[in-house]
Design a protein around this motif. Structure first.
Motif, short mmCIF file in Angstrom:
data_model
loop_
_atom_site.label_atom_id
_atom_site.label_comp_id
_atom_site.label_asym_id
_atom_site.label_seq_id
_atom_site.Cartn_x
_atom_site.Cartn_y
_atom_site.Cartn_z
N UNK A 124 0.85 -1.19 0.00
CA UNK A 124 0.00 0.00 0.00
C UNK A 124 0.88 1.25 0.00
N UNK A 125 0.62 2.15 -0.94
CA UNK A 125 1.36 3.41 -1.00
C UNK A 125 0.50 4.43 -1.74
N UNK A 126 0.59 5.68 -1.29
CA UNK A 126 -0.19 6.74 -1.94
C UNK A 126 0.55 7.33 -3.13
N UNK A 127 1.87 7.39 -3.03
CA UNK A 127 2.74 7.88 -4.10
C UNK A 127 4.01 7.05 -4.06
N UNK A 128 4.63 6.85 -5.21
CA UNK A 128 5.91 6.16 -5.26
C UNK A 128 6.98 7.11 -5.78
N UNK A 129 8.18 6.98 -5.23
CA UNK A 129 9.35 7.72 -5.70
C UNK A 129 10.34 6.71 -6.26
N UNK A 130 10.74 6.90 -7.52
CA UNK A 130 11.76 6.05 -8.12
C UNK A 130 13.06 6.85 -8.18
N UNK A 131 14.08 6.36 -7.51
CA UNK A 131 15.34 7.09 -7.45
C UNK A 131 16.33 6.57 -8.49
N UNK A 132 17.11 7.50 -9.03
CA UNK A 132 18.29 7.21 -9.84
C UNK A 132 18.01 6.59 -11.20
N UNK A 133 17.27 7.29 -12.03
CA UNK A 133 17.39 7.05 -13.45
C UNK A 133 16.52 6.02 -14.11
N UNK A 134 15.25 5.99 -13.78
CA UNK A 134 14.35 5.09 -14.48
C UNK A 134 14.21 5.48 -15.96
N UNK A 135 13.82 4.53 -16.79
CA UNK A 135 13.54 4.77 -18.20
C UNK A 135 12.04 4.58 -18.43
N UNK A 136 11.50 5.07 -19.56
CA UNK A 136 10.06 4.90 -19.81
C UNK A 136 9.61 3.45 -19.82
N UNK A 137 10.54 2.52 -20.10
CA UNK A 137 10.19 1.10 -20.18
C UNK A 137 10.61 0.33 -18.94
N UNK A 138 10.98 1.03 -17.89
CA UNK A 138 11.37 0.40 -16.63
C UNK A 138 10.20 -0.43 -16.10
N UNK A 139 10.43 -1.72 -15.79
CA UNK A 139 9.32 -2.55 -15.30
C UNK A 139 8.74 -2.05 -13.98
N UNK A 140 9.55 -1.37 -13.17
CA UNK A 140 9.03 -0.80 -11.92
C UNK A 140 8.02 0.29 -12.24
N UNK A 141 8.39 1.20 -13.16
CA UNK A 141 7.48 2.27 -13.55
C UNK A 141 6.22 1.70 -14.20
N UNK A 142 6.39 0.70 -15.05
CA UNK A 142 5.25 0.06 -15.70
C UNK A 142 4.29 -0.54 -14.68
#
Length: 353
Positions: A124-142
């Motif tokens: 459970x999270x209201x917002x996520x912060x991705x640190x250090x250089x994600x790309x548009x196709x990053x599976x975490x971002x997806x």
């Protein structure tokens, strides 16, 4: 005597008020007389009632009160890096004022590790912060987008619908490289941050250079080239740690045509190169100049102080926290790019004749 936990209804009955009035006494979210609030709180104290169940409050509000922070690396490495710690300090200080907690999520590391940590899939999270250089196709971002979790991206590639916070590191590296050129250096090598999740160590060829996935590494390398530097060699490292900089320094400075200057993509890597130079009996900067990026305070490197590009680490964390606050308020924050500046120390000097 019953061992059952007292409820808000018990408190309301003892105080002689409705359950809704008792709820207002705890939440402070609506009009209630001071005498009534005091009566409710006195009843709660008498019954040993500590307050509404936080899980129930979360279910009613539709929020968890948690910000997920995807570190992008193993936590054991991240907490050895002052850059990560100072950015997290700025972020946590900002979120604390907002009453938000932080869930630290490590990156996928090691052979056979899943591309996405299970916490990214389910926590459970209201917002996520991705640190250090994600790309548009990053599976975490997806994954986060599929879940509908708003995202703040730190130093990654700007993506539609994602709040981005970064620094002008490409321009900063160009200024740093120009500083070395102005000192007469032409045989310049570079020590980089990781290219991708593989986290390799060693010299790289053109094919490897073309395959850089992590945007921080790509931008800082591009900055050196923007200054017109024709690099003697590029050495990739697995992480921003002193020992990886030292490994690179030993290799680069043992070449028959060793570089007269080494520019590293972090201060920890640069300090490792300085230590390697000392180990090999080379003087810094008389025999080799070394420069880094971050602006860290490294008293253990004395008597040297690094020539470096200073970035506003604490302010970067605060900017991420402000973006989180905006997203929770229902607005889409604009991307932020913070300035950097060159700081000349004792580790850069004229190229040896």
């Amino acid at each position: 005597m019953s061992n059952q936990r007292p409820t808000l209804a018990d408190v309301a009955a003892t105080a002689g008020v409705s359950v809704s009035t008792a709820s207002l006494a705890f939440s402070g979210a609506g009009p209630i007389a001071a005498t009534t609030r005091d009566r409710v709180l006195a009843a709660a104290s008498e019954l040993g009632y500590s307050g509404p169940n936080p899980l129930g409050r979360q279910l009613r509000s539709g929020r968890s009160g948690i910000v997920g922070v995807v570190i992008g690396d193993a936590l054991r490495r991240s907490f050895r890096d002052p850059v990560s710690i100072q950015v997290l300090d700025g972020l946590v200080d900002t979120l604390g004022v907002l009453g938000l907690g932080v869930l630290l999520i490590p990156g996928s590391t090691g052979p056979g590790a899943p591309l996405v940590d299970p916490l990214v899939e389910s926590a459970a999270m209201d917002v996520a912060v991705i640190m250090w250089g994600s790309t548009p196709h990053d599976p975490v971002l997806t994954t986060l987008r599929r879940r509908g979790v708003p995202v703040v991206l730190l130093e990654g590639q700007a993506t539609e619908g994602v709040a981005a916070v970064g620094i002008d590191d490409r321009a900063g590296m160009a200024v740093l490289a120009q500083h070395l050129l102005d000192l007469g250096h032409r045989r310049i090598a570079t020590v980089t941050l990781p290219f991708d999740q593989a986290r390799r160590s060693g010299p790289v060829d053109d094919a490897r250079l073309a395959a850089i996935e992590w945007q921080v590494t790509r931008r800082r390398l591009a900055g050196v080239r923007d200054a017109g530097v024709d690099l003697l060699e590029t050495w990739e490292t697995p992480a921003s740690l002193v020992e990886h900089g030292a490994d690179a320094g030993r290799a680069l400075l043992s070449r028959p045509d060793r570089p007269t200057a080494v520019v590293a993509q972090s201060d920890l890597l640069a300090s490792g190169v300085v230590l390697a130079a000392r180990e090999l009996g080379l003087r810094v900067p008389q025999d080799v100049s070394v420069a880094g990026f971050d602006g860290l305070d490294l008293p253990w490197l004395a008597p040297d102080s690094l020539t470096t590009v200073v970035q506003p680490l604490q302010a970067k964390g605060v900017a991420v926290g402000n973006a989180v606050e905006a997203l929770l308020a229902g607005s889409q924050p604009e991307s932020v790019v913070l300035p950097v500046e060159l700081r000349v120390g004792t580790t850069s000097g004229p190229a040896p004749s």
